[in-house]
Scaffold this active site. Structure first.
Site, mmCIF file in Angstrom:
data_model
loop_
_atom_site.group_PDB
_atom_site.id
_atom_site.type_symbol
_atom_site.label_atom_id
_atom_site.label_comp_id
_atom_site.label_asym_id
_atom_site.label_seq_id
_atom_site.Cartn_x
_atom_site.Cartn_y
_atom_site.Cartn_z
ATOM 1 N N HIS A 162 17.930 -5.755 -28.890
ATOM 2 C CA HIS A 162 17.710 -4.296 -29.075
ATOM 3 C C HIS A 162 16.265 -3.904 -28.741
ATOM 4 O O HIS A 162 15.692 -3.033 -29.383
ATOM 5 C CB HIS A 162 18.028 -3.868 -30.512
ATOM 6 C CG HIS A 162 19.466 -4.002 -30.893
ATOM 7 N ND1 HIS A 162 20.355 -2.957 -30.854
ATOM 8 C CD2 HIS A 162 20.174 -5.070 -31.332
ATOM 9 C CE1 HIS A 162 21.553 -3.367 -31.247
ATOM 10 N NE2 HIS A 162 21.474 -4.654 -31.535
ATOM 11 N N ASN A 235 25.925 0.063 -35.078
ATOM 12 C CA ASN A 235 26.110 0.134 -33.630
ATOM 13 C C ASN A 235 27.032 1.299 -33.296
ATOM 14 O O ASN A 235 27.606 1.913 -34.192
ATOM 15 C CB ASN A 235 26.753 -1.164 -33.122
ATOM 16 C CG ASN A 235 25.738 -2.295 -32.949
ATOM 17 O OD1 ASN A 235 24.538 -2.072 -32.917
ATOM 18 N ND2 ASN A 235 26.237 -3.509 -32.846
HETATM 19 C C1 HEM Z 1 24.396 -12.468 -37.302
HETATM 20 C C2 HEM Z 1 24.410 -11.401 -36.542
HETATM 21 C C3 HEM Z 1 23.156 -10.668 -36.170
HETATM 22 C C4 HEM Z 1 21.876 -11.092 -36.171
HETATM 23 C C5 HEM Z 1 21.364 -12.452 -36.559
HETATM 24 C C6 HEM Z 1 21.058 -9.992 -35.705
HETATM 25 C C7 HEM Z 1 19.710 -10.044 -35.509
HETATM 26 C C8 HEM Z 1 18.928 -9.033 -35.059
HETATM 27 C C9 HEM Z 1 17.532 -9.118 -34.789
HETATM 28 C C10 HEM Z 1 16.703 -10.382 -34.934
HETATM 29 C C11 HEM Z 1 17.103 -7.903 -34.389
HETATM 30 C C12 HEM Z 1 15.698 -7.506 -33.985
HETATM 31 C C13 HEM Z 1 15.056 -6.862 -35.169
HETATM 32 C C14 HEM Z 1 13.605 -6.535 -35.011
HETATM 33 O O1 HEM Z 1 12.881 -7.235 -34.294
HETATM 34 O O2 HEM Z 1 13.178 -5.568 -35.657
HETATM 35 C C15 HEM Z 1 18.228 -7.050 -34.417
HETATM 36 C C16 HEM Z 1 18.192 -5.731 -34.108
HETATM 37 C C17 HEM Z 1 19.262 -4.920 -34.295
HETATM 38 N N1 HEM Z 1 20.531 -5.290 -34.675
HETATM 39 FE FE1 HEM Z 1 21.190 -7.081 -35.094
HETATM 40 N N2 HEM Z 1 21.848 -8.933 -35.470
HETATM 41 C C18 HEM Z 1 23.141 -9.304 -35.745
HETATM 42 C C19 HEM Z 1 24.245 -8.555 -35.659
HETATM 43 C C20 HEM Z 1 24.190 -7.211 -35.543
HETATM 44 C C21 HEM Z 1 25.290 -6.343 -35.767
HETATM 45 C C22 HEM Z 1 26.697 -6.770 -36.193
HETATM 46 C C23 HEM Z 1 24.822 -5.088 -35.596
HETATM 47 C C24 HEM Z 1 25.560 -3.811 -35.781
HETATM 48 C C25 HEM Z 1 26.259 -3.583 -36.847
HETATM 49 C C26 HEM Z 1 23.426 -5.154 -35.251
HETATM 50 C C27 HEM Z 1 22.606 -4.080 -35.039
HETATM 51 C C28 HEM Z 1 21.288 -4.158 -34.725
HETATM 52 C C29 HEM Z 1 20.476 -3.018 -34.384
HETATM 53 C C30 HEM Z 1 20.922 -1.567 -34.350
HETATM 54 C C31 HEM Z 1 19.208 -3.499 -34.108
HETATM 55 C C32 HEM Z 1 18.032 -2.677 -33.636
HETATM 56 C C33 HEM Z 1 17.249 -2.148 -34.785
HETATM 57 C C34 HEM Z 1 16.149 -1.282 -34.263
HETATM 58 O O3 HEM Z 1 16.458 -0.215 -33.683
HETATM 59 O O4 HEM Z 1 14.981 -1.651 -34.434
HETATM 60 N N3 HEM Z 1 23.074 -6.466 -35.238
HETATM 61 N N4 HEM Z 1 19.355 -7.767 -34.814
#
Ligand code: HEM
Length: 790
Positions: A162, A235
């Site tokens: 992201h 999402n």
């Molecule tokens: C085990 C599954 C998942 C892991 C380990 C994971 C991990 C991460 C990580 C490491 C980031 C970067 C965060 C940052 O640097 O601030 C991120 C961002 C994000 N993840 Fe996940 N994610 C997972 C599943 C999901 C799922 C299922 C969704 C939706 C429901 C999701 C939605 C998001 C969103 C929207 C961001 C961006 C947040 C922003 O705008 O700063 N992720 N995720």
């Protein structure tokens, strides 16, 4: 529910007021005596016994706290009353000013001279310090070195996923009190407003990648509630690729650019993604969504958001229900077509970022309704699927969506880096009244976000960054670490304590308490049996799409798998699709030039019978929007000799409806109509290609039409608008342009194309009205043929 012993922001109680400076020795003695007297008020740890046993666990007591006999007792130093321009006054009792609104850090340089970071005015910002006008630069030049050093360190790591995103401020407003269901602060009463910061993103691409990649969109909402921050990190699709956090690094490694050559950028259309996908049948449902038009939205403002996982709501009585969160856009759900997405990426790779920014600047504030699907654990047990499985939806026909409030984004950030880049969302940021389910993906996410942000934002104090700070007060005994912004007062940084009057004390039942879900099971690695149904809901999704949407899914699979270089992976993927729908599989196979393989073996031979086999809510057409054309971009092609009045009338009618109407000409400058005033071109055919517009108006006036007929870029404009199924208004005589482009005003089935309006006899006002309606209809997919004759 703010817990505060004394509210003394402006007038601390007499005992907390700073002592007048008196002779040093007697004041020290007085402080020691007062300290001893405070400590005596704690003859023992009064709440220790509650640490043991179930009753104590369910009823945590509030910690003991006593007011100090004098303010000196809790002070770090007796000298705190000696204020100056730097130290200011002693801290207000019970206040942490880091949590004040962002105005505390907003900077305006109007009327100010340039300074160094030490506040020293800079006399010359053009030249480094040299030994003579033609001599070498001197190491002594601290102004140059400071400037260059800061520049050298301007970048921070991008998000591991992201990375590409855009954000805005706004508010959430609750329609009705939901206190029967949850203690969560945003739902405390009807009309209550909670500030929000929302970041939209793509998943796979790097920070500078195109907005229009085929991808899931992040929809992360930070609610700054008066009980602390609640992040709903969702999402634009209600499910996910995998069922267990253990597989997330594998998924991301498969979809990101391949490690040997870093190709391709922001695209799933390559071997490693489809190799992984075809070996992970639980991904199939999500693939349907990602191959659908949901993955290429027209605008962030025109897509839904979902919390994805099942969460819990918990009320003040400790009762809990399950909940799924939905954000539904007032503007409706709309997408672009794939060919358009590819071309937008070249014409304006910031398309979504610009769209969000410009809509908010223009006062067309994007809005979403918050919907809840609420169900009990007992209901959930009877469903044919497991609500802890993040690859499954709860069909709206089974549990209806209840609208409980709306979110409005009405302010762009002041500074992209300080706000959009430094914001840190985290699924574990919940407030009393919201709790987790045991969804194994959610449980893993709860660990991942804070952990990754430790390196992205450089240490454990990033919650103090202004965009991340809660508006609720923050008081705890955490100390030190990189980039500490707060200056905690006093010598107490532990709990329990008597030297600080017991403060800050544990909140007891007023604080966050986890829902005491009973658990008794074996410790093991595995998944529940129902998780093994990998195809029923993929079929449900496919069957719930309109024929045009199904065609787009077929086309997307063909595109992606054609890009795959390994035939065995293509065949394996088609074998998986055989378990979804035979028609889908055979159309994809045909597009790939392969025969139908045997279906992939199913893990669950006989899945439970689904409650729902069609869910109209899953089609994008289920949410056409409010019928408004606000912010829709319309091109009016113009050329010398045109009927200026006719185009001007349409331009005015569109603008009056809030659309963004632009005159597009061969070159910038004045266009001379056959009669009347000159029209100034807003952009050229070269700089504003058709993919940047939602609709087009073709002018009347024979000389103008003749000029456009001879202009390849103009004819291409007309053709692409048609190919991309957009509304076209041909003013009187401009049907010649349609005919020359090979466009007929009929659909392939012979019926009239409602998106193609040709003015013959009717007046301009009638034509404008019909055109506005056509634009609100967005796209006319029944035009599409494969291959396209236009
Ligand atoms: C085990 C599954 C998942 C892991 C380990 C994971 C991990 C991460 C990580 C490491 C980031 C970067 C965060 C940052 O640097 O601030 C991120 C961002 C994000 N993840 Fe996940 N994610 C997972 C599943 C999901 C799922 C299922 C969704 C939706 C429901 C999701 C939605 C998001 C969103 C929207 C961001 C961006 C947040 C922003 O705008 O700063 N992720 N995720």
């Amino acid at each position: 529910m703010a817990i505060k012993r004394s509210s003394s922001k402006s007038t601390p109680p007499a005992s907390r007021q700073p002592k007048k400076p008196i002779s040093g020795a007697s004041r020290v003695a007085e402080k020691m005596a007062d300290t001893d007297s405070l400590a005596r008020a704690f003859p023992s740890n009064a709440i220790k016994a509650a640490e043991y046993g179930r009753n104590g666990a369910l009823n945590p007591p509030q910690g003991q706290s006593e007011e100090a006999p004098s303010n000196d007792v809790s002070a770090s130093t007796l000298a705190e009353a000696n204020s100056n321009d730097k130290t200011g006054n002693p801290a207000d009792a019970g206040e942490n000013p880091n949590n004040a609104p962002l105005e505390k850090v907003r900077v305006d340089s109007a009327g100010r001279a340039l300074t160094t970071n030490q506040g020293v005015a800079i006399a010359d910002n053009q030249n480094s310090l040299k030994a003579g006008l033609r001599g070498p630069t001197l190491l002594e030049d601290f102004i140059l070195r400071e400037k260059i050093t800061h520049f050298d360190h301007e970048r921070i790591p991008e998000r591991v996923v992201h990375a590409r995103g855009s954000a805005a401020h706004g508010y959430f407003e609750c329609h009705e009190a939901l206190t029967d269901l949850t203690m969560a602060a945003p739902f405390a009463e009807a009309g209550k407003r909670t500030p929000v910061f929302v970041r939209f993103s793509t998943v796979a691409g790097e920070r500078g990648s195109t907005d229009l990649a085929r991808d899931v969109r992040g929809f992360a909402v930070k609610l700054y509630t008066d009980q602390g921050n609640w992040d709903l990190v969702g999402n634009n699709m209600p499910i996910f690729f995998i069922q267990d956090a253990m597989k997330f690094p594998d998924l991301i490694h498969a979809v990101k650019p391949e490690p040997h050559n870093a190709l391709p950028q922001a695209a799933s259309a390559h071997d490693t993604f489809w190799d992984f996908a075809s070996l992970m049948p639980e991904i199939t449902h999500m693939l349907m969504w990602v191959m659908s038009d949901r993955a290429i939205p027209r605008s962030y403002r025109m897509m839904q958001g979902f919390g994805v996982h099942t969460f819990r709501l918990v009320n003040a009585q400790g009762e809990s229900v399950f909940v799924k969160f939905h954000w539904n856009p007032t503007a409706g759900t709309h997408s672009v077509v794939w060919d358009e997405a590819v071309k937008i990426s070249g014409a304006d790779s910031d398309f979504h970022r610009r769209d969000l920014w410009e809509a908010i600047e223009a006062g067309a504030y994007p809005e979403w309704e918050l919907g809840l699907q609420i169900f009990t654990e007992q209901q959930a047990e009877k469903f044919s699927f497991d609500v802890l499985d993040p690859t499954k939806i709860v069909p709206e026909e089974l549990v209806p969506v209840r609208t409980v409030g709306k979110m409005v984004l009405n302010r762009n950030p002041d500074n992209f880096f300080a706000e959009t880049e430094q914001v840190a969302f985290c699924t574990q940021h919940v407030v009393p009244g919201i709790d987790f389910s045991n969804d194994p993906l959610l449980q893993g996410r709860n660990f991942s976000y804070h952990d990754t942000q430790l390196s992205r934002l450089g240490g454990p104090n990033f919650h103090q960054l202004p965009i991340n700070a809660s508006i609720a007060q923050v008081h705890n005994n955490q100390r030190d670490a990189m980039h500490q912004q707060a200056i905690p007062r006093g010598r107490v940084a532990y709990e329990p304590n008597s030297l600080g009057g017991g403060c800050p004390f544990q909140a007891g039942k007023m604080g966050f308490m986890s829902f005491p879900e009973p658990l008794r099971d074996d410790k093991l690695r595995g998944k529940p049996e129902k998780f093994a149904d990998h195809y029923t809901q993929a079929t449900l999704f496919y069957n719930s799409q309109t024929p045009a949407e199904q065609n787009h899914i077929v086309d997307a699979f063909r595109f992606e798998l054609t890009k795959v270089q390994t035939p065995a992976i293509r065949a394996r993927m088609v074998a998986g699709l055989m378990n979804v729908d035979n028609g889908l599989a055979s159309r994809v196979a045909q597009g790939l030039g392969i025969g139908l393989p045997e279906p992939l073996p199913r893990v669950l031979a006989k899945p439970p019978k689904p409650e729902v086999t069609r869910s109209p809510a899953l089609s994008l057409t289920a949410r056409p929007g409010d019928g408004s054309i606000r912010t829709r971009c319309v091109a009016l092609l113009v050329a010398d000799g045109m009927d200026g009045a006719a185009s001007q009338a349409i331009h005015d009618a569109l603008t009056a409806q809030g659309a963004v109407a632009k005159y597009i000409a061969h070159r910038l400058g004045s266009v001379r109509p056959a009669a009347g005033e000159a029209i100034e071109a807003d952009a050229t055919l070269e700089t504003a290609p058709p993919v940047l517009f939602d609709a087009v108006v073709l002018p009347s006036g024979q000389a103008a039409i003749n000029a456009l007929l001879k202009n390849g870029a103009a004819m291409n404009f007309v053709k692409e608008q048609y190919q991309h199924c957009k509304p076209i208004l041909a003013l009187k005589g401009a049907n010649a342009l349609l005919a020359a482009a090979g466009i007929t005003p009929r659909w392939p089935d012979g019926s009239a194309d409602p998106g193609l309006l040709v003015v013959s006899g009717q007046d301009d006002a009638t034509a404008a009205k019909a055109f506005v309606k056509a634009i609100a209809g967005h796209r006319y997919f029944a035009r599409q043929m494969d291959p396209s004759p236009v």
